[in-house]
Design an enzyme around this catalytic site. Structure first.
Site, mmCIF file in Angstrom:
data_model
loop_
_atom_site.group_PDB
_atom_site.id
_atom_site.type_symbol
_atom_site.label_atom_id
_atom_site.label_comp_id
_atom_site.label_asym_id
_atom_site.label_seq_id
_atom_site.Cartn_x
_atom_site.Cartn_y
_atom_site.Cartn_z
ATOM 1 N N GLU A 1 -32.388 -17.024 -57.696
ATOM 2 C CA GLU A 1 -33.429 -17.562 -56.820
ATOM 3 C C GLU A 1 -32.966 -18.822 -56.106
ATOM 4 O OE1 GLU A 1 -36.820 -17.780 -59.476
ATOM 5 O OE2 GLU A 1 -37.365 -15.712 -59.043
ATOM 6 N N ASP B 1 -40.246 -9.854 -64.651
ATOM 7 C CA ASP B 1 -40.594 -11.275 -64.720
ATOM 8 C C ASP B 1 -41.966 -11.494 -65.331
ATOM 9 O OD1 ASP B 1 -40.426 -14.003 -64.417
ATOM 10 O OD2 ASP B 1 -40.968 -14.000 -62.300
ATOM 11 N N GLU C 1 -48.464 -17.381 -66.152
ATOM 12 C CA GLU C 1 -48.194 -17.226 -64.716
ATOM 13 C C GLU C 1 -48.810 -15.946 -64.144
ATOM 14 O OE1 GLU C 1 -44.042 -17.361 -63.743
ATOM 15 O OE2 GLU C 1 -44.380 -16.907 -61.631
#
Lengths: 672, 672
Positions: free
Chosen positions: A279, A358, A386
């Site tokens: 990333e 993820d 998240e």
């Protein structure tokens, strides 16, 4: 606490006798915790520092002691290792005592916290005989805190570590947090975000190390080692070099100097946590090197001091073309790291996310577990919610983590669980463990949603002892937090245990994942990641949905697992329903093992999930007056938000699929 | 410039004779611009300040003068009004001159810029006879600049006005900008964002007014009046009151004091621009008052000084429930403001966006034009390319604006155009005009994409003279910017003129709008706003797409237009193809007037649009060597980005609709 039980406990806890071969701050801390904990529970402070000869007492021992003769044998003590302990009721009639004994002071500290937990959960002390050692050597927390005070993926206020680019000066909260970590058995913490930005790059420099060391002191007092996330490009950004090439001698010298400096300030520093080539973070790829080159270079710098490198495997192409159905992000970690198995230094640990994507609400276990035989591993979990409701929604994650830990990789035949792979047991690795991303912040209750505390607590407990059930953990946390009112305990325990399934019901179906708003990841957006560069697709069209990851006709991802697992996922018939769309593209009319079509399953679970949340609100309302008003109101308001938002999820997902498939709900419910 | 032409011009421009009844800074500025402009074009400075008696010259007059006898009659001069001018070749044989004459110095200034434009575009000066007056009285620019230096929806760098919470001290750029505005005939500027944040609220206070006044001075020198956007909640936020209720005497006193203070610093201050009760901005609704109450209260404060209130009509429910198909954001401005027609003070102007939604690539004109008879209006356009490629894509907006200006509302029978409504001509309103959101920033070329300058230039030209064609404006701008090489002129003119259609081709189809990424609004996202609170939906399902806004079966929006227009939009048969999906929900198989089905139209235009961008790149490459390398390269790189991004649009839109409809492209092209 029930007065009768309190009276019984009080009789045991009049005094605490401490025995150690040498003075030890950790043991003193253990004694302090016993005194304070018992005092606040029973309203009466025990006497500390007496001898065992005057009636009932608690005996706290680190290492062998004459007082343990006939109670804990030397060999038994030694077998406890560095962190284990025994809790045992012993002593002559009339002068019984409870021994809390560790081979080390650290073991005694954990034993002391276990003892306090016994009191909190109302256990009988008369015949204690508990022997415990942690399953995982490294029991770590990763903080994604930034020095500006923000917390990446944080949903509980600001960082307790930083404010305005500096480490906070009022460190009371950090101290409380260190206690909390030790109380649940955690022993390692990385205090800055794996995305190491400009300011944070300097944490390993002489300028900032004194204040980092002050934080390390606080954690050391509770047996927790401090780690730092480092920026792979530090040699350029801070060191003034033109390269960060891991094979460049100047770069190696840079890191050796930094390591020396870090250990000058923090002699027991844990090591570096690294997100590289991921990333948009810098890494060895820039220089044509591989991850082993990068990790081993850092490992060499840390080796003289006993430090380790925790190197993340979350590496994938984040500039993927959504048109390209051959490239599969799920494959990436395995494709990158499997070929390097055996090439990493002994003080490197690869940190592997639980699943190949993820932290979605549902993923299969990463095939790197069981795929790496000659490499230290640590399992990475995410406590912070998240993708699971961001602490606005109730989602008790222990059942999810249990499934991951118990996932059988078949790497060495049946029973080769992820748990054994991560701890190192499976292939006899010297290092191993579990890490997780923290869910705490400076909110008064630490976690925003009060019930989200159970995830942090449960993480610690589970990492210590993976065989604990979700039920046990939920029960423990509820009793410790809310006491023993049976209505309260059974209600909250049930809420916690049902919550993951409920959340899964009304969010993305059948393992397909994503379908969230890009960026912040809160709330439904079915196509949010569909035409993006992130490698996160569901390929829904008017006929069907799902990602074909089979060897036969898809991306070949299933082939990364050992045969037994691979063939289970490869075949639509044997693939579990809850992961069907992760592995297969099927028509909406495909009939699940449940007997329902995929489309009807989507409608049903989404209506059901939203209804279940309404029921959570109802049962919580039933607790009014049984728990204090503040906590009652705080949780109620979160549940009400969840209830509203679950309906948004329900309606968006159902409307999307009705509009796309054109297939009506069998029950004719309202879809928009 | 061609040496032969330059020689001719030089013969006219040896000297400039200035005539005014009184000393005037504006006339001096006009002369200065003539001297500088002519000097830089011809390489030879004209003599300024001579008399008209020594051969050819340029005569610059403000008001009557003996030199104009027999050239411009007094009545003709007076008829020019405050801003008009005459350019006329006159004089005795052998001593001819060009008269630039305004009734006012401001008119003379605009005449001077017109004269320079004649030279730049290579016009013959021998028989000039140009009489011009601006169509719109208020010709305004709105800057969405924030004091932190950011520009909301800005794509050309940072603000030229602010940095780090302050007005910049180096004001060279502001000075250049004021010249630029005057050169294209603009006369009003609001220098801060209509979303007035905390710092900007203080622009109307004694603390900041001195530096605002310094900026006003710069603009005044070029005939441009300065306006400020104000925060309706200023009485609370700055004034220490507990209310901002427009009927509260304390609130009225607050605003009266602020107005007095503003005019003490800026005697010719233009007035206040207000976004109230819109997108979470405060407004009169909080106090149960309506927009007339709010606007009139501010108007009262400004009236003693001749100031006006520009009050935006961009008011809608931005917390809409996407499930609710009855509520229609398109209706909102009309529903809010039509009932208040006639209730606004004479020094209030309502600022109405061109369309009912928000600056989409294609919208029908707002029904408020022609809907308000007793209220001053100003048309709001958006030069900055928020939804039209953000100055990364080429999109010359003049053709779009022409369509809006020429849109016939039929409010007073045929010919009742938006242009006439906005200028006030239609209903004889005392005030009127056009405003637009700036596209400039501190980028060296002002607009990021060099060719986006044409939008700013064209805006000024069009507002002055709406009957100019897009072709004329494109031609003018190209010649002024790149000179007269016929290949260059014809290529760039063509590129500009085609660009809006090209952009529309590959973005959202048939007037449906949106389909962009939420928030930043760049790039395709078909469902980006579909399940949102913003009132911006397309309702695509597997059968069809579009919003039914008919009276018969939809939201009734078409009924807001006058009959002739309403019936055209109401019927699928008469509704123009390019707005079909704005007004109707139709099956993908619906056959357009073009003979194509809706779905095939979508596929065809998207393939075609992307190809057209590739051709833009090609034709631009043909200009290599014909224009300077820097500008060539800068535009080329933007076009290449556009080419890449147009394919992203093409593929996302086509894939979305293929997946949703299941209907294959007749030509079998690749869709994903």
């Amino acid at each position: 606490m029930d007065p009768e039980i309190a009276e019984k406990y009080a009789s045991w806890c009049r005094s605490i006798v401490v025995e150690a071969s040498a003075p030890s701050p950790l043991l003193a801390k253990a004694c302090e915790e016993l005194v304070g904990g018992i005092g606040s529970m029973l309203g009466r402070m025990p006497l500390a520092g007496g001898t065992a000869d005057h009636g009932r007492c608690v005996l706290l021992c680190a290492g062998n002691s004459s007082k343990l003769h006939g109670v804990v044998e030397a060999a038994e003590l030694e077998a406890l290792g560095e962190e284990g302990y025994v809790l045992r009721t012993a002593g002559e009639p009339g002068r019984p005592f409870v021994a809390i004994a560790g081979h080390t002071d650290r073991g005694a500290l954990y034993g002391a916290f276990h003892f306090l937990r016994l009191l909190q959960t109302g256990q009988n002390l008369n015949e204690l005989n508990i022997i415990e050692k942690p399953a995982a050597k490294l029991r770590m927390i990763n903080h994604w805190d930034n020095m500006d005070g923000s917390v990446e993926r944080g949903y509980a206020g600001r960082s307790i570590f930083y404010r305005d680019g500096k480490i906070v000066t009022d460190r009371k909260r950090i101290h409380d947090y260190a206690r909390m970590m030790a109380a649940v058995g955690l022993n390692a913490i990385a205090i800055n975000n794996v995305n190491v930005h400009e300011t944070e790059t300097n944490l390993i420099t002489s300028e900032l190390l004194p204040s980092v060391a002050a934080v390390a002191d606080i954690f050391r007092a509770y047996g927790v080692r401090l780690y730092l996330s480092v920026n792979f490009a530090s040699p350029i950004q801070y060191g003034g070099l033109t390269t960060a090439d891991p094979l460049d001698p100047e770069v190696r010298r840079f890191w050796a100097e930094r390591a020396a400096d870090v250990y000058r300030h923090i002699p027991d520093f844990g090591g570096f946590l690294v997100k590289a080539d991921s990333e948009f973070r810098p890494g060895p790829f820039t220089y044509g090197r591989d991850h082993a080159d990068g990790a081993n270079m850092l490992a060499e710098a840390l080796r003289p001091y006993g430090g380790i490198v925790v190197w993340r495997c979350f590496v994938y192409d984040c500039l993927q073309d959504w048109r390209d159905r051959k490239t599969d992000r799920a494959r990436a970690a395995f494709d990158h790291f499997r070929p390097l198995d055996g090439k990493f230094a002994d003080n490197v640990i690869l940190q592997i996310k639980n699943g190949p994507m993820d932290f979605q609400v549902r993923e299969p276990a990463s095939p790197l577990f069981g795929g790496l035989r000659h490499t230290n591993q640590v399992l990475e979990l995410q406590i912070t919610q998240e993708y699971t409701g961001q602490q606005k929604h109730l989602c008790f994650l222990i059942p999810q983590w249990k499934e991951i830990l118990d996932f059988d990789t078949y790497a060495r035949g049946e029973g080769s669980t992820v748990s054994k792979a991560a701890t190192g047991e499976l292939f006899g690795r010297p290092l191993g463990g579990i890490a997780a991303v923290s869910n705490i912040g400076d909110d008064a209750n630490w976690t925003g949603h009060l019930l989200a505390q159970a995830n942090y607590y449960g993480y610690g407990r589970l990492v210590w002892r993976p065989e604990l059930t979700a039920e046990q953990i939920a029960d423990e946390w509820t009793r410790i937090t809310f006491g023993h009112d049976p209505a309260v305990v059974s209600t909250i325990r049930r809420m916690l245990l049902d919550s993951w399934t409920i959340y899964e019901n009304y969010t993305s179906p059948l393992g397909v994942g994503w379908m969230v708003n890009p960026g912040h990841h809160y709330g439904p957006n079915v196509d949010g990641y569909e035409y993006s560069k992130w490698g996160t697709y569901h390929y829904a069209d008017c006929h069907g949905i799902g990602v074909d990851r089979t060897v036969k006709s898809g991306t070949g991802y299933t082939g990364q697992y050992h045969d037994k697992v691979a063939s289970r996922f490869e075949s639509i018939e044997s693939c579990p329903d809850e992961l069907l769309l992760f592995f297969h593209h099927v028509p909406y009319t495909h009939v699940l093992k449940s007997g329902k079509t995929v489309i009807q399953h989507i409608y049903d679970t989404h209506f059901e999930g939203a209804e279940q949340v309404d029921k959570l609100v109802d049962v919580w309302r039933g607790l009014e007056g049984r728990i204090d008003g503040d906590r009652y109101a705080s949780v109620l308001s979160r549940l009400q938000e969840q209830s509203k938002h679950a309906k948004e999820w329900r309606d968006v997902i159902n409307s999307y699929f009705l509009r796309k498939s054109g297939i009506a709900d069998e029950q004719g419910r309202t879809i928009y």
